[in-house]
Design a protein around this motif. Structure first.
Motif, PDB file in Angstrom:
ATOM      1  N   GLU A 176       0.828  -1.207   0.000  1.00 13.32           N
ATOM      2  CA  GLU A 176       0.000   0.000   0.000  1.00 13.32           C
ATOM      3  C   GLU A 176       0.860   1.253   0.000  1.00 13.32           C
ATOM      4  N   GLN A 177       1.964   1.227   0.735  1.00 17.63           N
ATOM      5  CA  GLN A 177       2.862   2.377   0.747  1.00 17.63           C
ATOM      6  C   GLN A 177       3.540   2.544  -0.604  1.00 17.63           C
ATOM      7  N   LEU A 178       3.893   1.429  -1.246  1.00 15.31           N
ATOM      8  CA  LEU A 178       4.520   1.485  -2.565  1.00 15.31           C
ATOM      9  C   LEU A 178       3.570   2.093  -3.589  1.00 15.31           C
ATOM     10  N   ILE A 179       2.300   1.720  -3.537  1.00 11.27           N
ATOM     11  CA  ILE A 179       1.311   2.284  -4.466  1.00 11.27           C
ATOM     12  C   ILE A 179       1.180   3.786  -4.263  1.00 11.27           C
ATOM     13  N   LYS A 180       1.164   4.217  -2.998  1.00 10.53           N
ATOM     14  CA  LYS A 180       1.083   5.652  -2.721  1.00 10.53           C
ATOM     15  C   LYS A 180       2.305   6.386  -3.250  1.00 10.53           C
ATOM     16  N   ASP A 181       3.481   5.791  -3.085  1.00  7.75           N
ATOM     17  CA  ASP A 181       4.711   6.427  -3.569  1.00  7.75           C
ATOM     18  C   ASP A 181       4.704   6.559  -5.085  1.00  7.75           C
ATOM     19  N   ILE A 182       4.223   5.520  -5.773  1.00  9.43           N
ATOM     20  CA  ILE A 182       4.186   5.584  -7.238  1.00  9.43           C
ATOM     21  C   ILE A 182       3.212   6.656  -7.700  1.00  9.43           C
ATOM     22  N   GLU A 183       2.059   6.731  -7.064  1.00  8.04           N
ATOM     23  CA  GLU A 183       1.092   7.762  -7.428  1.00  8.04           C
ATOM     24  C   GLU A 183       1.655   9.157  -7.190  1.00  8.04           C
ATOM     25  N   THR A 184       2.427   9.312  -6.128  1.00  6.37           N
ATOM     26  CA  THR A 184       3.050  10.608  -5.857  1.00  6.37           C
ATOM     27  C   THR A 184       4.078  10.950  -6.925  1.00  6.37           C
ATOM     28  N   LEU A 185       4.873   9.966  -7.339  1.00 11.43           N
ATOM     29  CA  LEU A 185       5.897  10.207  -8.358  1.00 11.43           C
ATOM     30  C   LEU A 185       5.277  10.615  -9.695  1.00 11.43           C
ATOM     31  N   THR A 186       4.214   9.936 -10.069  1.00 14.24           N
ATOM     32  CA  THR A 186       3.600  10.234 -11.368  1.00 14.24           C
ATOM     33  C   THR A 186       2.929  11.601 -11.393  1.00 14.24           C
ATOM     34  N   LYS A 187       2.584  12.140 -10.229  1.00 14.11           N
ATOM     35  CA  LYS A 187       1.937  13.453 -10.177  1.00 14.11           C
ATOM     36  C   LYS A 187       2.933  14.603 -10.035  1.00 14.11           C
ATOM     37  N   MET A 188       4.202  14.281  -9.840  1.00  6.66           N
ATOM     38  CA  MET A 188       5.216  15.327  -9.713  1.00  6.66           C
ATOM     39  C   MET A 188       5.531  15.924 -11.075  1.00  6.66           C
ATOM     40  N   PRO A 189       5.882  17.191 -11.140  1.00  9.45           N
ATOM     41  CA  PRO A 189       6.208  17.809 -12.442  1.00  9.45           C
ATOM     42  C   PRO A 189       7.437  17.153 -13.062  1.00  9.45           C
ATOM     43  N   PRO A 190       7.493  17.073 -14.387  1.00 16.00           N
ATOM     44  CA  PRO A 190       8.629  16.417 -15.050  1.00 16.00           C
ATOM     45  C   PRO A 190       9.915  17.206 -14.879  1.00 16.00           C
ATOM     46  N   VAL A 191      11.014  16.470 -14.891  1.00 18.03           N
ATOM     47  CA  VAL A 191      12.342  17.073 -14.801  1.00 18.03           C
ATOM     48  C   VAL A 191      13.104  16.753 -16.074  1.00 18.03           C
ATOM     49  N   ASP A 192      14.196  17.475 -16.303  1.00 17.30           N
ATOM     50  CA  ASP A 192      15.029  17.206 -17.469  1.00 17.30           C
ATOM     51  C   ASP A 192      15.738  15.862 -17.314  1.00 17.30           C
ATOM     52  N   LEU A 193      15.990  15.226 -18.426  1.00 18.54           N
ATOM     53  CA  LEU A 193      16.706  13.964 -18.410  1.00 18.54           C
ATOM     54  C   LEU A 193      18.100  14.185 -17.825  1.00 18.54           C
ATOM     55  N   PRO A 194      18.484  13.449 -16.797  1.00 15.94           N
ATOM     56  CA  PRO A 194      19.798  13.669 -16.169  1.00 15.94           C
ATOM     57  C   PRO A 194      20.937  13.360 -17.140  1.00 15.94           C
ATOM     58  N   ASP A 195      22.069  14.016 -16.899  1.00 17.72           N
ATOM     59  CA  ASP A 195      23.238  13.780 -17.752  1.00 17.72           C
ATOM     60  C   ASP A 195      23.745  12.353 -17.618  1.00 17.72           C
ATOM     61  N   ASP A 196      23.732  11.847 -16.410  1.00 17.16           N
ATOM     62  CA  ASP A 196      24.160  10.472 -16.178  1.00 17.16           C
ATOM     63  C   ASP A 196      22.932   9.564 -16.289  1.00 17.16           C
ATOM     64  N   LEU A 197      22.859   8.820 -17.358  1.00 13.52           N
ATOM     65  CA  LEU A 197      21.693   7.975 -17.598  1.00 13.52           C
ATOM     66  C   LEU A 197      21.578   6.831 -16.600  1.00 13.52           C
ATOM     67  N   ASP A 198      22.670   6.501 -15.915  1.00 17.65           N
ATOM     68  CA  ASP A 198      22.606   5.423 -14.931  1.00 17.65           C
ATOM     69  C   ASP A 198      21.728   5.787 -13.739  1.00 17.65           C
ATOM     70  N   THR A 199      21.553   7.091 -13.479  1.00 20.51           N
ATOM     71  CA  THR A 199      20.715   7.504 -12.351  1.00 20.51           C
ATOM     72  C   THR A 199      19.241   7.184 -12.590  1.00 20.51           C
ATOM     73  N   LEU A 200      18.872   6.918 -13.834  1.00 17.49           N
ATOM     74  CA  LEU A 200      17.480   6.583 -14.134  1.00 17.49           C
ATOM     75  C   LEU A 200      17.059   5.242 -13.541  1.00 17.49           C
ATOM     76  N   LYS A 201      18.046   4.423 -13.152  1.00 22.07           N
ATOM     77  CA  LYS A 201      17.713   3.133 -12.550  1.00 22.07           C
ATOM     78  C   LYS A 201      16.957   3.312 -11.238  1.00 22.07           C
ATOM     79  N   ASN A 202      17.159   4.459 -10.584  1.00 20.70           N
ATOM     80  CA  ASN A 202      16.491   4.749  -9.314  1.00 20.70           C
ATOM     81  C   ASN A 202      15.368   5.773  -9.477  1.00 20.70           C
ATOM     82  N   MET A 203      14.893   5.964 -10.691  1.00 20.85           N
ATOM     83  CA  MET A 203      13.868   6.978 -10.968  1.00 20.85           C
ATOM     84  C   MET A 203      12.649   6.385 -11.670  1.00 20.85           C
TER      85      MET A 203
END
Length: 301
Positions: free
Chosen positions: A91-118
């Motif tokens: 239930e906490q994971l579902i809430k976290d995902i819903e929060t992430l999807t509602k956040m404003p978009p950010v620019d693609l990071p320079d280091d593409l490896d950081t996307l593994k945690n995004m």
């Protein structure tokens, strides 16, 4: 002769009856005065076995086998506790995902490896598609903007919601990197790119996308055939297209007229832990009652 027989019976019948009566009375007195000799007046105790028995009113202790059977209700209770914790986590994971999807978009990071945690984080990318290397994934149902989804599958040929996702390499304009973008859903009839030429744009475009991870091969899933994929097999997709191991889902707002319909990100996670914990707790209660009745109270069914 008859008179003589009658006299004999009259003379000896009374003494014989008296002896028989006294003998019967003496037998009854012996039985009542000696209860330990009433072999046929006691009900036999058949409650014996390897779990702990009761013989002649003497109750034995619970045997090792009886204590071993106690592990069944204890184990099922532990599984119920574990499913309770899993339910809270999901239930906490579902809430976290819903929060992430509602956040404003950010620019693609320079280091593409950081996307593994995004994963499920919205990002903005700018570049152009390489349509000649596009891949297909499916069959898939169509996820509408309101979240409803049509059925899609190998055998649902008549379903208007049955179709595929178009995965297209995307060359970033500000760096020498190519990534993979799930442009969205198309109906089965438009699987051939020639039927959707209006959506095969070649100019530079800016998109809002959702970060996704690769997938492990699901059980019983067959191998891929050509450019048709059944799941997000990033290593093979990247080997075929030369792209970096980055996979993004285009948003619904990024859809191009005549092209695939974006917004095909499933953010609903399966949460069946409530039914699981009810099942385990019920089994624990039932087996604990059976153990108490059978092992402790010696009440056979």
């Amino acid at each position: 002769m008859l008179r003589l027989c009658g006299q004999l019976l009259t003379r000896h019948a009374k003494p014989l009856a008296t002896v028989a009566f006294k003998t019967h009375v003496n037998y009854l007195q012996i039985i009542h005065k000696s209860p330990q000799k009433r072999y046929f007046s006691q009900r036999p105790n058949y409650n014996t076995g390897g779990l702990g028995v009761s013989i002649a009113g003497k109750e034995e202790k619970v045997t090792p086998l009886g204590w071993f059977l106690l592990l069944i209700p204890i184990t099922t209770f532990g599984l119920g506790v574990w499913q309770t914790k899993r339910k809270v986590w999901k239930e906490q994971l579902i809430k976290d995902i819903e929060t992430l999807t509602k956040m404003p978009p950010v620019d693609l990071p320079d280091d593409l490896d950081t996307l593994k945690n995004m994963e499920y984080r919205a990002v903005k990318v700018k570049g152009h598609f390489i349509h000649e290397k596009e891949l297909v994934m499916g069959p898939r149902g169509f996820i509408r903007p309101d979240g409803a989804e049509t059925q899609g599958g190998l055998f649902s040929q008549r379903d208007g919601g049955n179709g595929y996702w178009i995965i297209t390499p995307f060359k970033l304009n500000d760096r020498d990197d190519t990534i993979l973008i799930n442009r969205g859903w198309i109906p089965r009839k438009n699987l051939n790119p020639e039927t959707r030429q209006a959506g095969q744009i070649t100019k530079e475009i800016e998109l809002t996308c959702v970060v996704r991870k690769g997938e492990q091969r699901p059980q019983f899933t067959p191998d891929h055939k050509g450019d048709m994929f059944l799941y997000r097999d990033l290593p093979k997709m990247c080997a075929m297209t030369g792209a970096q191991p980055v996979f993004l889902d285009a948003s619904y707002q990024s859809s191009v007229p005549g092209g695939p319909i974006g917004g095909q990100t499933r953010i609903t996670l399966r949460n069946d832990h409530l039914s699981y914990l009810i099942t385990w707790y019920s089994l624990s209660l039932a087996t604990a009652f059976l153990w108490y009745r059978t092992i402790l109270k010696r009440k056979p069914f």
